[in-house]
Design a protein around this motif. Structure first.
Motif, PDB file in Angstrom:
ATOM      1  N   THR A 122     -14.195  14.899 -21.488  1.00 31.23           N
ATOM      2  CA  THR A 122     -15.467  14.293 -21.056  1.00 31.23           C
ATOM      3  C   THR A 122     -16.607  15.306 -21.161  1.00 31.23           C
ATOM      4  N   LYS A 123     -17.778  14.774 -21.486  1.00 34.74           N
ATOM      5  CA  LYS A 123     -18.997  15.601 -21.475  1.00 34.74           C
ATOM      6  C   LYS A 123     -19.967  15.073 -20.418  1.00 34.74           C
ATOM      7  N   GLU A 124     -19.574  13.997 -19.761  1.00 37.73           N
ATOM      8  CA  GLU A 124     -20.515  13.313 -18.861  1.00 37.73           C
ATOM      9  C   GLU A 124     -19.910  13.122 -17.467  1.00 37.73           C
ATOM     10  N   ASN A 178     -16.084  11.186  -2.790  1.00 33.41           N
ATOM     11  CA  ASN A 178     -16.968  11.395  -3.932  1.00 33.41           C
ATOM     12  C   ASN A 178     -16.249  10.811  -5.147  1.00 33.41           C
ATOM     13  N   ASP A 179     -16.713   9.647  -5.572  1.00 34.15           N
ATOM     14  CA  ASP A 179     -16.073   8.911  -6.672  1.00 34.15           C
ATOM     15  C   ASP A 179     -16.509   9.518  -8.007  1.00 34.15           C
ATOM     16  N   ILE A 180     -15.927  10.697  -8.301  1.00 34.19           N
ATOM     17  CA  ILE A 180     -16.273  11.407  -9.540  1.00 34.19           C
ATOM     18  C   ILE A 180     -15.941  10.518 -10.739  1.00 34.19           C
ATOM     19  N   SER A 181     -16.839  10.491 -11.696  1.00 34.67           N
ATOM     20  CA  SER A 181     -16.725   9.557 -12.813  1.00 34.67           C
ATOM     21  C   SER A 181     -17.051  10.256 -14.126  1.00 34.67           C
ATOM     22  N   ALA A 182     -16.265   9.947 -15.159  1.00 33.51           N
ATOM     23  CA  ALA A 182     -16.565  10.425 -16.514  1.00 33.51           C
ATOM     24  C   ALA A 182     -17.245   9.267 -17.235  1.00 33.51           C
ATOM     25  N   ARG A 183     -18.573   9.330 -17.345  1.00 27.43           N
ATOM     26  CA  ARG A 183     -19.330   8.177 -17.850  1.00 27.43           C
ATOM     27  C   ARG A 183     -18.969   7.832 -19.283  1.00 27.43           C
ATOM     28  N   ASP A 184     -18.726   8.876 -20.099  1.00 28.99           N
ATOM     29  CA  ASP A 184     -18.411   8.603 -21.503  1.00 28.99           C
ATOM     30  C   ASP A 184     -17.057   7.893 -21.631  1.00 28.99           C
ATOM     31  N   LEU A 185     -16.092   8.273 -20.775  1.00 30.35           N
ATOM     32  CA  LEU A 185     -14.783   7.607 -20.834  1.00 30.35           C
ATOM     33  C   LEU A 185     -14.870   6.188 -20.285  1.00 30.35           C
ATOM     34  N   GLN A 186     -15.711   5.990 -19.267  1.00 31.62           N
ATOM     35  CA  GLN A 186     -15.925   4.618 -18.761  1.00 31.62           C
ATOM     36  C   GLN A 186     -16.453   3.723 -19.881  1.00 31.62           C
ATOM     37  N   GLU A 187     -17.313   4.324 -20.700  1.00 33.25           N
ATOM     38  CA  GLU A 187     -17.948   3.566 -21.790  1.00 33.25           C
ATOM     39  C   GLU A 187     -16.982   3.366 -22.955  1.00 33.25           C
ATOM     40  N   LEU A 188     -16.236   4.413 -23.294  1.00 32.14           N
ATOM     41  CA  LEU A 188     -15.349   4.387 -24.469  1.00 32.14           C
ATOM     42  C   LEU A 188     -14.155   3.461 -24.287  1.00 32.14           C
ATOM     43  N   LEU A 191     -11.822   0.404 -22.595  1.00 28.67           N
ATOM     44  CA  LEU A 191     -12.179  -0.975 -22.246  1.00 28.67           C
ATOM     45  C   LEU A 191     -12.128  -1.208 -20.740  1.00 28.67           C
ATOM     46  N   GLN A 192     -11.496  -0.302 -19.991  1.00 30.48           N
ATOM     47  CA  GLN A 192     -11.581  -0.359 -18.531  1.00 30.48           C
ATOM     48  C   GLN A 192     -11.751   1.075 -18.012  1.00 30.48           C
ATOM     49  N   TRP A 193     -11.704   1.239 -16.686  1.00 26.85           N
ATOM     50  CA  TRP A 193     -12.202   2.488 -16.097  1.00 26.85           C
ATOM     51  C   TRP A 193     -11.118   3.446 -15.628  1.00 26.85           C
ATOM     52  N   ILE A 194      -9.859   3.257 -16.020  1.00 24.54           N
ATOM     53  CA  ILE A 194      -8.810   4.104 -15.455  1.00 24.54           C
ATOM     54  C   ILE A 194      -9.055   5.588 -15.741  1.00 24.54           C
ATOM     55  N   ARG A 195      -9.244   5.943 -17.019  1.00 26.39           N
ATOM     56  CA  ARG A 195      -9.493   7.354 -17.306  1.00 26.39           C
ATOM     57  C   ARG A 195     -10.847   7.791 -16.748  1.00 26.39           C
ATOM     58  N   GLY A 196     -11.839   6.938 -16.865  1.00 28.20           N
ATOM     59  CA  GLY A 196     -13.180   7.317 -16.409  1.00 28.20           C
ATOM     60  C   GLY A 196     -13.256   7.604 -14.923  1.00 28.20           C
ATOM     61  N   LYS A 197     -12.312   7.032 -14.163  1.00 31.86           N
ATOM     62  CA  LYS A 197     -12.365   7.166 -12.707  1.00 31.86           C
ATOM     63  C   LYS A 197     -11.179   7.912 -12.104  1.00 31.86           C
ATOM     64  N   SER A 198     -10.094   8.067 -12.853  1.00 33.85           N
ATOM     65  CA  SER A 198      -8.865   8.587 -12.216  1.00 33.85           C
ATOM     66  C   SER A 198      -8.295   9.851 -12.844  1.00 33.85           C
ATOM     67  N   LEU A 199      -9.135  10.665 -13.466  1.00 37.99           N
ATOM     68  CA  LEU A 199      -8.606  11.947 -13.921  1.00 37.99           C
ATOM     69  C   LEU A 199      -8.277  12.807 -12.688  1.00 37.99           C
ATOM     70  N   ASP A 200      -7.385  13.776 -12.887  1.00 47.36           N
ATOM     71  CA  ASP A 200      -6.961  14.632 -11.767  1.00 47.36           C
ATOM     72  C   ASP A 200      -8.171  15.191 -11.008  1.00 47.36           C
ATOM     73  N   GLY A 201      -8.112  15.106  -9.698  1.00 49.70           N
ATOM     74  CA  GLY A 201      -9.147  15.718  -8.864  1.00 49.70           C
ATOM     75  C   GLY A 201     -10.457  14.956  -8.811  1.00 49.70           C
ATOM     76  N   PHE A 202     -10.462  13.721  -9.266  1.00 52.76           N
ATOM     77  CA  PHE A 202     -11.699  12.945  -9.344  1.00 52.76           C
ATOM     78  C   PHE A 202     -12.061  12.240  -8.031  1.00 52.76           C
ATOM     79  N   ALA A 203     -11.430  12.623  -6.914  1.00 48.31           N
ATOM     80  CA  ALA A 203     -11.818  11.995  -5.648  1.00 48.31           C
ATOM     81  C   ALA A 203     -11.748  12.981  -4.482  1.00 48.31           C
ATOM     82  N   PRO A 204     -12.737  13.897  -4.418  1.00 50.63           N
ATOM     83  CA  PRO A 204     -12.834  14.683  -3.190  1.00 50.63           C
ATOM     84  C   PRO A 204     -12.960  13.728  -2.006  1.00 50.63           C
TER      85      PRO A 204
END
Ligand code: MG
Length: 297
Positions: free
Chosen positions: A134-136, A170-180, A182-195
């Motif tokens: 991710t870059k975003e 803190n619902d950390i999000s990878a915006r580019d993966l959310q966009e790329l 078709l759903q949000w699993i990677r964009g929202k659930s990468l390791d450590g993405f929820a302090p």
């Protein structure tokens, strides 16, 4: 009552509880007293709430009535997620109109549900991994509910009875993966993405949830500042909607959505960079701080 989990030297977790919000005592100390054996083996907030529906009330009474150690301050503990392995982390997307507008999205006509996995959870002062896929990388400060008793097909009228406490996520999000994707699993659930944390505050300490104020800062600069009353779908509506078909159990987490001011909403966008400090504050829960890690290659 405020609840926190801390890591011990041998990498176990220990549940702490505080009445005055400053000094925290180990719950296992209470478990050793006559009549409180049901608290034995409780190592996090989920385990506590699973024991019995009135667990936090009884624990609060115990701490007022029995002699315990003088306690320790929160700053001296290495805090982990208050709940390490919830069954469910249910999230609500697009629930604050100004956030929907900044994302140039349409307001949903019913709650937009998605979920995160427990691999995302990290505690106070944790490092959010920054994989190079991710870059975003973006932040989303949110109020989270901790379910206190089994909730199935509940009514809006008594929805608050099913909440055991409140915390910050803190619902950390990878915006580019959310966009790329078709759903949000990677964009929202990468390791450590929820302090999450720093503590769980029981419902009796929150007089009016609508007046809770979410403030998110990045390196000290205020990015989000909103009251929970700006939620489009209110908490009772959310819980009634979810539990129409999905039973929630004690220790399950519901993240209620983020207000305006995320990095995506700026022109140009202001995404997170390695070394950034993101802090989400909701009093009386406290401030949840995270550091963005170096890009993993
Ligand atoms: Mg969110």
């Amino acid at each position: 009552l405020k609840l926190a989990t801390a890591k011990t030297n041998d990498n176990n977790t220990v549940l702490y509880a505080s009445l005055d919000g400053h000094r925290y005592v180990r719950v296992e100390e209470v478990a050793a007293k006559p009549g409180y054996g049901w608290l034995r083996g409780v190592t996090d907030v989920k385990a506590l709430m699973e024991r019995r529906d009135d667990a936090t009330t009884l624990l609060a009474q115990a701490l007022e009535n029995i002699e315990v150690d003088h306690g320790t301050s929160l700053e001296l503990l290495e805090l982990g997620p208050p709940i390490g392995h919830p069954r469910v982390i249910m999230c609500i997307g697009r629930n604050y109109p100004l956030h929907v507008a900044e994302g140039k999205a349409d307001m949903p006509d019913r709650p937009l549900l998605f979920s995160k996995f427990s691999n995302t959870l990290i505690g106070q002062n944790g490092v959010v991994p920054f994989p190079s896929i991710t870059k975003e990388l973006d932040y989303e400060g949110e109020l989270a509910l901790v379910i206190g008793k089994r909730a199935s097909r509940i009514s809006e009228l008594n929805a608050f009875e099913y909440i055991g406490g409140y915390t910050i996520i803190n619902d950390i999000s990878a915006r580019d993966l959310q966009e790329l994707d078709l759903q949000w699993i990677r964009g929202k659930s990468l390791d450590g993405f929820a302090p999450i944390g720093p503590v769980v505050v029981t419902t009796d300490e929150i007089i009016d949830v609508n007046q809770l104020r979410i403030v998110t800062t990045v390196n000290g600069e205020v990015r989000q500042d909103a009251l929970c009353e700006e939620m489009h779908f209110k908490i009772p509506q959310l819980l009634a909607f979810i539990t129409e078909g999905i039973t929630l159990e004690p220790g399950d987490i519901v993240a209620t959505g983020t207000p305006a001011g995320v990095g995506l909403g700026f022109d140009p966008p202001r995404y997170l960079r390695p070394g950034d400090n993101v802090t989400v504050t909701i009093e009386p829960i406290g401030s949840l701080s995270s550091i963005i890690g170096d890009v993993l290659r």
